[in-house]
Design an enzyme around this catalytic site. Sequence first.
Site, short mmCIF file in Angstrom:
data_model
loop_
_atom_site.label_atom_id
_atom_site.label_comp_id
_atom_site.label_asym_id
_atom_site.label_seq_id
_atom_site.Cartn_x
_atom_site.Cartn_y
_atom_site.Cartn_z
N THR A 1 0.81 -1.19 -0.18
CA THR A 1 0.13 0.06 0.08
C THR A 1 0.78 1.21 0.09
O THR A 1 1.79 1.35 0.74
CB THR A 1 -1.16 0.15 1.31
OG1 THR A 1 -1.51 1.34 1.23
CG2 THR A 1 -0.56 -0.12 2.49
N ASP B 1 0.05 3.85 1.35
CA ASP B 1 -0.22 4.54 2.61
C ASP B 1 0.63 4.03 3.60
O ASP B 1 0.60 4.68 4.55
CB ASP B 1 -1.93 4.15 3.03
CG ASP B 1 -3.14 4.52 1.99
OD1 ASP B 1 -2.66 5.19 1.04
OD2 ASP B 1 -4.00 3.80 1.94
N ARG C 1 2.34 33.11 -3.17
CA ARG C 1 1.13 32.31 -2.89
C ARG C 1 1.24 31.37 -1.79
O ARG C 1 2.37 30.81 -1.58
CB ARG C 1 0.59 31.74 -4.18
CG ARG C 1 -0.03 32.42 -5.26
CD ARG C 1 -0.22 31.63 -6.37
NE ARG C 1 -0.88 32.49 -7.33
CZ ARG C 1 -1.13 32.04 -8.57
NH1 ARG C 1 -0.63 31.29 -8.84
NH2 ARG C 1 -1.97 33.11 -9.44
N GLY D 1 -3.40 8.70 1.32
CA GLY D 1 -2.93 7.94 2.52
C GLY D 1 -4.09 7.47 3.56
O GLY D 1 -3.69 6.89 4.59
N GLU E 1 -5.38 13.29 2.80
CA GLU E 1 -6.57 13.54 2.61
C GLU E 1 -7.39 13.05 3.75
O GLU E 1 -8.59 13.65 3.83
CB GLU E 1 -6.82 12.30 1.37
CG GLU E 1 -6.62 11.09 1.87
CD GLU E 1 -6.88 9.89 0.68
OE1 GLU E 1 -7.31 10.33 -0.41
OE2 GLU E 1 -6.51 8.75 0.79
N ARG F 1 -3.65 28.61 -3.89
CA ARG F 1 -4.19 27.24 -4.75
C ARG F 1 -4.10 26.17 -4.21
O ARG F 1 -2.99 25.99 -3.16
CB ARG F 1 -3.18 27.60 -6.07
CG ARG F 1 -3.36 28.68 -6.81
CD ARG F 1 -4.58 28.94 -7.62
NE ARG F 1 -4.49 30.11 -8.55
CZ ARG F 1 -4.92 31.16 -7.99
NH1 ARG F 1 -5.54 31.58 -6.67
NH2 ARG F 1 -4.76 32.27 -8.90
N HIS G 1 -4.30 9.93 -7.62
CA HIS G 1 -3.82 8.69 -8.12
C HIS G 1 -2.39 8.94 -8.83
O HIS G 1 -1.92 7.95 -9.39
CB HIS G 1 -4.90 8.01 -9.13
CG HIS G 1 -6.25 7.70 -8.38
ND1 HIS G 1 -6.97 8.61 -8.06
CD2 HIS G 1 -6.48 6.42 -7.99
CE1 HIS G 1 -8.14 7.92 -7.56
NE2 HIS G 1 -7.74 6.73 -7.38
N LEU G 2 -1.83 10.12 -8.90
CA LEU G 2 -0.63 10.18 -9.59
C LEU G 2 0.47 9.43 -8.61
O LEU G 2 1.34 9.09 -9.09
CB LEU G 2 -0.26 11.66 -9.87
CG LEU G 2 -0.76 12.39 -10.74
CD1 LEU G 2 -0.69 14.07 -10.85
CD2 LEU G 2 -0.41 12.01 -12.11
O1 F6P Z 1 -5.36 2.48 -0.01
C1 F6P Z 1 -4.74 3.27 -1.49
C2 F6P Z 1 -5.35 4.61 -1.68
O2 F6P Z 1 -4.78 5.13 -2.89
C3 F6P Z 1 -5.57 5.56 -0.56
O3 F6P Z 1 -4.76 6.33 -0.27
C4 F6P Z 1 -6.83 6.44 -1.42
O4 F6P Z 1 -7.84 6.84 -0.31
C5 F6P Z 1 -7.70 5.26 -1.94
O5 F6P Z 1 -6.75 4.15 -2.35
C6 F6P Z 1 -8.28 5.43 -3.34
O6 F6P Z 1 -8.99 4.51 -3.99
P1 F6P Z 1 -9.66 4.49 -5.47
O7 F6P Z 1 -8.51 4.04 -6.34
O8 F6P Z 1 -10.85 3.41 -5.19
O9 F6P Z 1 -9.97 5.75 -5.65
#
Ligand code: F6P
Length: 369
Positions: A148, A150, A185, A193, A245, A287, A293-294
């Site tokens: 993971t 995370d 800025r 995470g 997040e 900003r 997902h990057l």
């Molecule tokens: O657990 C990995 C993770 O990328 C988290 O950091 C994130 O909250 C979640 O998966 C996002 O999941 P999905 O790909 O379903 O948007």
Amino acid sequence: MKGTYMKRIAINTGGGDAPGLNAVIRAIVLSASNLGWEVVGIREGYNGLLAPNDYPNGGLMPLHKSTVRGITHLGGTILGTTNKGNPLEYPVQKADGSWDTVDRSDDLIRAFEREGIDALIAIGGDGSLGIANALAEKGLKVVGVPKTIDNDLEGTTVTFGFDSAVSFATESLDRLHSTAEAHQRIMVTEVMGRYAGWIALHAGIAGAADAILIPEIPYDINKVANKIFRRETAGRKYTLVVVAEGAFPAGGDVVEENRGPGRSPQLGGIGKIVSTQLAEITGKESRHVVLGHLLRGGSPTSFDRLLSLRFGAAAVRALKEGVSGVMVALDPPTVQHVPLSEATSRMKSVPLDCDTMLTARELGISFGD
Ligand code: F6P
């Protein structure tokens, strides 16, 4: 210890992808093939076994040395993955159109028997390894591999994928630094995470952020603004803020959306809120950027490639030694294994007294507390 002979083992990749998955698969296939074992990959989590007819050539992918050639550096997973088909809470549509969940773990155990699979190597995060643990408790031979970005899994110093995510976030902060300074800025960067602040903390320190907001420390936005005012007074007219997040204000809630039965909530959106509030309080331009997902895509770092290869080889070694119901785990300098039940018993949060936290505090980074 006497070696255990396997005829056929399966690999699956479940949950969100992470850089290093293909490297783990390659290490498993090479190590197992060198023992004379046959390896198959289950497509898209467990779906390949639960719904084989949904796949053009069945739900299992034969994995040979030639199949895994040249994949160590590739992001994603050649098996596909999903965070939808949890066999313990499998979504089924009811006659009235609404959705419910059923436990299909017994179907899955039967599918392993039907396919003549002697053991499973499950590569996943807390959700996927929780499923692996349930299957182990039903008698399947299972070894887990901690994946993971995370880094929120207990029992291992680090999961694979984390270093790649932190490296990308750090590089992003370097880029944001110069544009923030040029425009004087506030620049707020939201990183993934889930409910742990590992990515935000590590990237925030490495990328020289001025404030880092993590779920482990509910923040007060005015304290973050005060940090910005102090910087202004010292002639530093720009500020970099990293927000996990899962961060939330003291007395407030995580920003998340329910995704329906059998699925974990989707987090995200706190970066924009923090950016807007800081602009209002300080009167400065702000900003926000969501790395999202990057952080999961692209090639694994060399650290993650090596860790993934070590984990994959260690998983096969564990099966060879007759060990099951465990997760391979980094315990420097070696890779050990810990019971799956222990690894999945609770989430690994950032300890507030760890050396990395102390470092951040000593550098003057604000946590909004
Ligand atoms: O657990 C990995 C993770 O990328 C988290 O950091 C994130 O909250 C979640 O998966 C996002 O999941 P999905 O790909 O379903 O948007």
